[in-house]
Design an enzyme around this catalytic site. Structure first.
Site, PDB file in Angstrom:
ATOM      1  N   GLU A 268      -6.787  -4.617  -6.765  1.00 54.77           N
ATOM      2  CA  GLU A 268      -5.619  -3.443  -6.517  1.00 54.77           C
ATOM      3  C   GLU A 268      -6.150  -4.110  -4.849  1.00 54.77           C
ATOM      4  O   GLU A 268      -7.038  -2.535  -4.739  1.00 54.77           O
ATOM      5  CB  GLU A 268      -5.705  -2.373  -7.325  1.00 54.77           C
ATOM      6  CG  GLU A 268      -3.645  -1.324  -6.840  1.00 54.77           C
ATOM      7  CD  GLU A 268      -3.928  -0.577  -5.482  1.00 54.77           C
ATOM      8  OE1 GLU A 268      -3.249  -1.472  -4.352  1.00 54.77           O
ATOM      9  OE2 GLU A 268      -4.063   0.585  -6.000  1.00 54.77           O
ATOM     10  N   CYS A 302      -3.145   2.260   1.088  1.00 52.68           N
ATOM     11  CA  CYS A 302      -2.526   0.900   0.865  1.00 52.68           C
ATOM     12  C   CYS A 302      -0.814   0.523   0.729  1.00 52.68           C
ATOM     13  O   CYS A 302      -1.180  -0.512   1.102  1.00 52.68           O
ATOM     14  CB  CYS A 302      -3.202   0.321  -1.051  1.00 52.68           C
ATOM     15  SG  CYS A 302      -4.731   0.852  -1.765  1.00 52.68           S
TER      16      CYS A 302
HETATM   17  C1  UN1 Z   1      -3.731   3.530  -2.280  1.00 47.95           C
HETATM   18  O1  UN1 Z   1      -3.008   3.598  -1.560  1.00 47.95           O
HETATM   19  O2  UN1 Z   1      -3.949   2.764  -3.200  1.00 47.95           O
HETATM   20  O3  UN1 Z   1       2.470   4.883  -3.516  1.00 47.95           O
HETATM   21  C2  UN1 Z   1      -2.608   4.503  -3.863  1.00 47.95           C
HETATM   22  C3  UN1 Z   1       1.719   6.131  -3.016  1.00 47.95           C
HETATM   23  C4  UN1 Z   1       0.548   6.246  -3.894  1.00 47.95           C
HETATM   24  C5  UN1 Z   1      -1.276   5.490  -4.659  1.00 47.95           C
HETATM   25  C6  UN1 Z   1      -1.375   5.008  -2.969  1.00 47.95           C
HETATM   26  N1  UN1 Z   1       1.698   7.245  -5.033  1.00 47.95           N
HETATM   27  O4  UN1 Z   1       0.815   5.667  -1.588  1.00 47.95           O
END
Ligand code: UN1
Length: 512
Positions: A268, A302
């Site tokens: 990821e 992310c």
């Molecule tokens: C991440 O930033 O690694 O969708 C995960 C989202 C969160 C998870 C992000 N539930 O922003």
């Protein structure tokens, strides 16, 4: 309320950690071994409030051995019974939601609401995994031979290594861990060295749940180490699956090395997420969706919105409204009233933001707002910034890169095909969104976006745990969390059972 002092932060961290079952004084009083120690730091004031001895390669080897032993016992426990472990963990997480959220705020700089939301994701995935423990379904297929049954069964993998990032210090780990455990695996976790206490707290609660339900010792453990420790997990054949969250650079290093030994990986990696805003969009709704996704968590998800692809007819109005909204965002110590944007994690992150802004201007961009450092006098070692909005003449080189900071690039489009092409025209493929009231446009975007997540009339971030989470291209292709992501944590066996008393061969082959 000013920026808290390092001493205040330490005593709050110690109390939250103690409530979760770990003793900060005892942990930091240990003599560092050959691997030295790791600093405990909060981005809120930038101060270091302790040192934690790091695990040596020998410690990590012993941890992996214990995990392997625990796996051999755990794999034989019926899956619904394994579900009881995550059910108990989920209840302990609910009881200690505030404690764990406090540690997330201290170490990752999240606002209390976002930190609590992160712990809620952990509770949610535990509930999900409990249900999943009764649904590790395999198919049966009709056999071409009489008196034969053809079916598939799913089996645990072994030790699952989890490498997680600072920005979701506990939630992403819990998606992996809750599923890995009900699937019959042991878990060895290498968290970001920036968020060690949140990790130790989450692990202590899991260890308590494991004791209470009688799960084998060594089933879950944390490795306190830098990248060197992570590399040991990458190369160790005992790690059957390595699930790694982090940068594309990290994924590029990790993926081929695990593949080299035919281990499994779940990656990821970076996102460079876009939202298209069409002329028919409800602009008020789009505005709120965009501002949360772009400036929330100080741009350190992310799934953060980094590219706004807006129709030229509404571009001026929408950007004006975004800039006005940015002007009202409280920036500061995350627990202060009215604060929505906390600190960047560290100086490197601030430097990366400044470099990106400079490059954007050189590439023809115009900074519409933000970008400056704030609170430098009150907190000289912390890195608070105003989220930035930058109008770009097109998707130049810098726009195609992920900068892990709150910069929203704005580009214009004229027709939807062009917008979809712009959405797809970056190396990353995590999340995407369209704001529109036109059903056909929404469907065309869902069909056209090349990302793992494609939303309509909500922003790019803030996914629920029930769906599979992950993305394509440089994002790494992994899927975690809900839907059928559990399959990544198991191996499939195809079984042919012959109860005919004869031995007919497949495809009608004759032999003997
Ligand atoms: C991440 O930033 O690694 O969708 C995960 C989202 C969160 C998870 C992000 N539930 O922003």
């Amino acid at each position: 309320m000013a920026i808290p002092t390092t001493d205040e932060i330490r005593s709050r961290a110690a109390a939250a950690l103690a409530a979760c079952g770990a003793d900060l004084d005892a942990l930091t009083a240990r003599q560092p071994g050959p691997a030295g120690s790791l600093p405990l730091r909060s981005p809120i004031d930038g101060g270091t409030f302790g040192q934690l001895p790091a695990d040596s390669p020998d410690d990590i080897d012993a941890t992996l051995d214990a995990a392997q032993q625990a796996f051999l016992a755990w794999r034989r426990v019926p899956a619904p019974e394994r579900g009881q472990l995550v059910a108990r963990w989920g209840r302990l997480l609910a009881e200690h939601k505030a404690d764990l959220a406090t540690l997330v705020t201290i170490e990752a700089g999240k606002t209390p609401s976002e930190a609590a939301g992160e712990v809620q994701e952990m509770i949610d995935i535990c509930e999900f995994a409990l249900g999943q423990s009764r649904q590790l379904y395999g198919r049966t297929m009709p056999s071409e031979r009489p008196g034969h049954r053809l079916m598939e069964t799913w089996h645990p993998l072994g030790v699952v290594g989890v490498i997680s990032a600072f920005n979701f210090p506990v939630a992403v780990y819990s998606w992996n861990t809750a599923l890995a455990l009900v699937c019959g695996n042991a878990v060895v976790w290498k968290p970001s060295e920036k968020t060690l206490l949140s990790s130790l707290a989450a692990d202590a609660l899991l260890a308590r749940a494991a004791r209470e339900v009688g799960a084998p010792e060594g089933l879950n453990s944390v490795i306190a180490a830098g990248a060197d420790g992570g590399r040991l997990l990458v190369d160790d054949p005992r790690v059957a699956l390595l699930s790694a969250t982090g940068s594309v650079r990290m994924g590029r290093a990790v993926g081929p090395r695990v593949a080299e030994r035919f281990g499994k990986v779940l990656l990821e990696l970076g996102g460079n997420n876009a939202a298209v805003v069409a002329p028919s969009a409800d602009l008020e709704l789009a505005l709120r969706g965009v501002v949360f996704a772009a400036a929330g968590t100080a741009g350190q998800r992310c799934t953060t919105l980094r590219r706004l692809i807006v129709h030229k007819d509404i571009s001026a109005e929408l950007t004006d409204r975004i800039v006005a909204a940015y002007g009202t965002l409280g920036i500061g110590a995350p627990e202060q009233k009215g604060v929505l944007v906390g600190p960047l994690i560290d100086e490197n992150s601030h430097q990366a933001m400044q470099n990106a802004l400079k490059a954007a201007v050189e590439q023809g961009g115009e900074v519409l707002c933000g970008g400056s450092r704030v609170l430098a006098d009150e907190a000289p070692d912390a890195w608070y910034v105003e989220p930035a909005v930058v109008r770009m003449p097109g998707q130049t080189e810098i726009v195609r890169e992920e900068t892990f900071a709150p910069i929203l690039y704005v580009v214009e489009y004229e027709d939807l095909d062009e917008a979809i092409a712009l959405n797809n025209e970056v190396p990353q493929g995590l999340s995407s969104a369209i704001f529109t009231s036109d059903l056909a446009e929404a469907e065309r975007f869902i069909e056209g976006s090349d990302c793992g997540i494609t939303n309509v009339n909500i922003g790019t971030s803030g996914a629920e745990i029930g769906g599979a989470f992950g993305g394509e291209k440089e994002t790494g292709g992994g899927r975690e969390s809900g839907s059928d992501a559990w399959r990544a944590y198991m191996r499939r066996a195809t079984n042919t059972v012959n109860y005919s008393g004869e031995l007919p061969l497949a495809q009608g082959v004759e032999f003997l």
